[in-house]
Design a protein around this motif. Structure first.
Motif: not given
Length: 228
Positions: A175-180, A218-222, A224-228
């Protein structure tokens, strides 16, 4: 590569504590008093193994030679689905239900067994645990109710009636983690409201604006986990 199964039963003269306990629970569910359950636990072991290796593992590692008896066979095999004799008697018409964890669900006993086999230099490619129940004097509707209410947790386990429908353990790829990430910094108020509803965040517009401002700073998008 062969898939082997090692079934562990109570030795002759030893009580079937699991089966007896489940039979009592069957009656508490309001099902017929005539229903009986005989139980065993098992290990599925896949690898380039021979019968001699498995016999040693079954007797020396996985079972107690005094209180238990082991049955070793390659999958599929008729001996693995035959109702066991308890007290010298078996029910040829008993229905077998086999329960194991769904792919991806952690199986600590299987993991520790595989490590022990590795330490013994037994080349096991994969190990899974399995629970087996032979049910006597039950209708098909009774068996469905037992499977759903008593014998298996359908959220993490899968139950099969009769023989297992496979002869190999599927081994997943690494499994390779890919952040969304969720684009939020440039959304207007209406779009923020839609995101709150569709993402089941249940936040008000001022709250969404506060989150948006934080990530703009912060200059970036969150993610999905951060937003939750």
């Amino acid at each position: 590569m062969t898939l082997w199964e090692i079934d562990i039963h109570p030795a002759d003269g030893q009580p079937d504590l699991i089966g007896t306990g489940l039979t009592a629970e069957v009656h508490e569910l309001g099902l017929p008093q005539s229903i009986r359950i005989v139980a065993a636990h098992a290990y599925l072991i896949q690898g380039a193994l021979d019968r001699t290796d498995l016999d040693k593992v079954a007797k020396g590692l996985l079972s107690d030679s005094i209180t238990e008896r082991a049955v070793v066979a390659a999958v599929p095999s008729e001996i693995l689905i035959q109702p066991p004799k308890r007290g010298g008697v078996s029910d040829a018409n008993a229905t077998l239900i086999q329960v194991l964890r769904k792919p991806g669900v952690m199986d600590p006993t299987a993991l520790s067994t595989q490590k022990a086999l590795h330490d013994l230099q037994v080349p096991a490619e994969a190990v899974r645990t399995l629970r087996k129940y032979w049910i006597s004097n039950a209708s098909s509707s009774d068996i469905d109710r037992l499977r759903q209410r008593l014998l298996a947790n359908e959220s993490i386990e899968q139950a099969y009636v009769g023989a297992l429908p496979f002869s190999a353990i599927q081994i997943g790829s690494e499994y390779h983690f890919q952040p969304i990430t969720v684009p939020i910094r440039n959304l207007n108020e209406a779009s923020l409201e839609v995101l709150s509803r569709s993402g089941q965040l249940y936040m008000t517009t001022p709250e969404m604006l506060t989150v948006q401002k934080h990530f703009q700073e912060l200059g970036r998008e969150p993610t999905d986990i951060e937003l939750e």
